[in-house]
Design a protein around this motif. Sequence first.
Motif, PDB file in Angstrom:
ATOM      1  N   GLY B  72       0.786  -1.251   0.043  1.00  0.00           N
ATOM      2  CA  GLY B  72      -0.192   0.193  -0.047  1.00  0.00           C
ATOM      3  C   GLY B  72       0.714   1.381  -0.057  1.00  0.00           C
ATOM      4  O   GLY B  72       0.692   2.092  -0.679  1.00  0.00           O
ATOM      5  N   ALA B  73       1.929   1.161   0.874  1.00  0.00           N
ATOM      6  CA  ALA B  73       2.786   2.328   0.890  1.00  0.00           C
ATOM      7  C   ALA B  73       3.613   2.623  -0.337  1.00  0.00           C
ATOM      8  O   ALA B  73       3.805   3.541  -0.981  1.00  0.00           O
ATOM      9  N   PHE B  74       4.031   1.441  -0.772  1.00  0.00           N
ATOM     10  CA  PHE B  74       4.626   1.477  -2.266  1.00  0.00           C
ATOM     11  C   PHE B  74       3.834   1.968  -3.159  1.00  0.00           C
ATOM     12  O   PHE B  74       4.437   2.816  -4.109  1.00  0.00           O
ATOM     13  N   GLY B  75       2.730   1.547  -3.112  1.00  0.00           N
ATOM     14  CA  GLY B  75       1.801   1.805  -4.254  1.00  0.00           C
ATOM     15  C   GLY B  75       1.585   3.571  -4.191  1.00  0.00           C
ATOM     16  O   GLY B  75       1.798   4.269  -5.046  1.00  0.00           O
ATOM     17  N   TYR B  76       1.287   3.998  -2.981  1.00  0.00           N
ATOM     18  CA  TYR B  76       1.129   5.470  -2.814  1.00  0.00           C
ATOM     19  C   TYR B  76       2.594   6.028  -3.233  1.00  0.00           C
ATOM     20  O   TYR B  76       2.273   7.071  -4.148  1.00  0.00           O
ATOM     21  N   VAL B  77       3.589   5.621  -2.821  1.00  0.00           N
ATOM     22  CA  VAL B  77       4.762   6.481  -3.298  1.00  0.00           C
ATOM     23  C   VAL B  77       5.009   6.282  -4.605  1.00  0.00           C
ATOM     24  O   VAL B  77       5.388   7.516  -5.527  1.00  0.00           O
ATOM     25  N   LEU B  82       6.824   8.397  -9.618  1.00  0.00           N
ATOM     26  CA  LEU B  82       6.914   7.962 -11.025  1.00  0.00           C
ATOM     27  C   LEU B  82       5.695   8.140 -11.879  1.00  0.00           C
ATOM     28  O   LEU B  82       5.811   8.576 -12.907  1.00  0.00           O
ATOM     29  N   LEU B  83       4.596   7.256 -11.379  1.00  0.00           N
ATOM     30  CA  LEU B  83       3.361   7.214 -12.241  1.00  0.00           C
ATOM     31  C   LEU B  83       2.715   8.547 -12.603  1.00  0.00           C
ATOM     32  O   LEU B  83       2.370   8.562 -13.639  1.00  0.00           O
ATOM     33  N   GLN B  84       2.804   9.399 -11.563  1.00  0.00           N
ATOM     34  CA  GLN B  84       2.135  10.698 -11.920  1.00  0.00           C
ATOM     35  C   GLN B  84       2.864  11.412 -13.108  1.00  0.00           C
ATOM     36  O   GLN B  84       2.131  11.932 -13.814  1.00  0.00           O
ATOM     37  N   THR B  93       2.758   6.853 -22.383  1.00  0.00           N
ATOM     38  CA  THR B  93       3.969   6.988 -21.567  1.00  0.00           C
ATOM     39  C   THR B  93       3.611   5.959 -20.294  1.00  0.00           C
ATOM     40  O   THR B  93       4.753   5.101 -19.977  1.00  0.00           O
ATOM     41  N   THR B  94       2.385   5.949 -19.816  1.00  0.00           N
ATOM     42  CA  THR B  94       2.326   5.084 -18.709  1.00  0.00           C
ATOM     43  C   THR B  94       2.727   3.624 -18.963  1.00  0.00           C
ATOM     44  O   THR B  94       2.980   2.696 -18.372  1.00  0.00           O
ATOM     45  N   LEU B  95       1.880   3.311 -20.197  1.00  0.00           N
ATOM     46  CA  LEU B  95       2.135   1.950 -20.706  1.00  0.00           C
ATOM     47  C   LEU B  95       3.606   1.473 -20.900  1.00  0.00           C
ATOM     48  O   LEU B  95       4.113   0.538 -20.408  1.00  0.00           O
TER      49      LEU B  95
END
Lengths: 340, 289
Positions: B72-77, B82-84, B93-95
């Motif tokens: 969960g923490a990893f996902g938020y970070v 990177l993802l944002q 780009t996200t792909l």
Amino acid sequence: MTQAPTAPAAPVAAVRIRRSTRTSRWALGPTAIILIVLGYLPYGTGQGTTSMLVDFFILLTLGVTWNMLAGYAGLVSVGQQAYIGIGAYGVLWLAQHGVEPFLALPIAAVACAVLAVPISFLVFRLRGGYFAIGTWVVAEVLALFTIRDSALGGGTGTNVPGLGGFDPVVLGAYTYWAALAVAVISLVGSYFLLRTRVGLALTAVRDDETAARNVGVRVSRAKRIVYLAAAVGAGGAGALLAISQLNVEPHNVYGVQWSAYMIFVVLIGGIGTLEGPILGTIVFFVLQRTLASEGAWYLIIVGSVAVVMAVWVRKGLWGIAERFGLRLFPTGYHVTDTTR
Amino acid sequence: MNWINAIAQGLLLGGLYALFACGLSLLFGVVGIINLAHGDLAVLGGYVAVAILPSVHTNALWALLFVPPIFGAFGYVSQRTLLQRSLENGPLTTLLVTFGLSVVLQNALLEGFSADSHSLSIGKLATQALRINSQLSISYLRFGILVVAVVVLAGVQLLLARTSVGRQIRAVADDNEAAAISGVNTRHIAGIATGIAFVTVAIAGLANGMYSQFTPTSGSSLLLFAFEAVIIGGLGSLWGTLAGGCVLGLAGTIGAQIDSTMGTLIPHLVFLAVLAVRPSGFFPARAPA
């Protein structure tokens, strides 16, 4: 050249539309020299160099055609290995039925385009990322069907017949020329395809798909043509793979790692330009050769570089070169006002 | 295995697929990311458990206590960093970024844990089963995974429908800019949604590790099945996803019943058939996620 659009309101004499740039005209000479040198290479160097360059040309073909798909048509496919596999197995099947492998190469590549027609109608129902995964599923299905056929070697693959009669040196040279031809055809082919109405349509779609549809651009048709062309390229690369490795192994030719290579080549070099994949292939190839002894680390490094490029250096290495006005293969129109 | 047993096992397997698909669907529905590293993240969850478990407990069920929160923490970070950033460059780009991450993850796991297969041991529970008759028996583990899948799907559904965070997540999914104007911290919300998606990925990865063996490269097929469950069920419908998972599970076990080599081919063919006949899936919903 042939189809300069009719200038709408401005007097025709006042603008000059050019499709080439100064550097692109300048580049013609060196390009021709490079091609002549490359063509002559088998007479001058050993087998090691030419067989290495065969791998290079395969990678270049894949990068160029994937870039056409993703960079121009916006179709991010993760399933081009479907056509690599069909190309390789096409050569194998034809060779098993008495066709010369080098003649089988173009036939297998064209067969990929034929197969791509029904597949395109299926996967074009998916958009964006779902298209990506859908193409991957298609590749998996084709691989699973292929390994069910024991005549084609089942799950372990088999040797390509018809290549044993050649002298190894002659075979090496033929393979090299075939690879060079495939790479040059895919480069020149995509250059001219992108300069036609199809290229124009894709540019319009890239800028604003809704607007493009409204003015009558046949979006799906343009995308489908590019998809078929990319299938031919991947099929040619797969056929080369079968000939150069003398055997076909399903987990290799249908492997998703090919998609990873294509994507990395294009991201590093620069997406949406023709020069980018060439530069990207050179960089990727050098990285691959130097890091080969490091095992899995090489893909960790190359993958990280590609991610960084995708996020922070969107136009890749060639984008940096373009900032200095460098353009070797221009596909757009350059309009200059000659009244001033 | 007889037919009734094949059907029962297929439906149970559907729970695992649905569990995988939940995170994929959530991430796309809310944040707009098609996560091509989804399967590899699930496998990573299994390996995190393999690495940490020896110092905690011998039973892998304990991993459910610590791996999901880490994820969960990893996902938020990763969303906030990177993802944002890659989302701002456009959906393509996200792909490419997630595909690159998938390759990096696979090879990092290969480097760290070798290509040998691992599994998560849950002691005697793994082999115990409820014997209904001589031909049909239901493994507690498989049944447990189906229950977990239903609980996770219902939990996500409730969270989205009933809580304040859920309302904000739906607002962001519907119209990012309008949500921002109304005072929603859209990036924070996208981070939370990604965190939730990663929690479900971790649970799915652990369930998969208890159910079968895994290697660094087993993520790809997990991604494909999760994706197929989403499409068969219909985009945006969590319960449709469960139905899609069950269709795939059934196709797999029935295919294997016909011919042992058809176990993976038949589900893919069923997916392609659905795509050809009914591309919007069977239960398309207009509600987000």
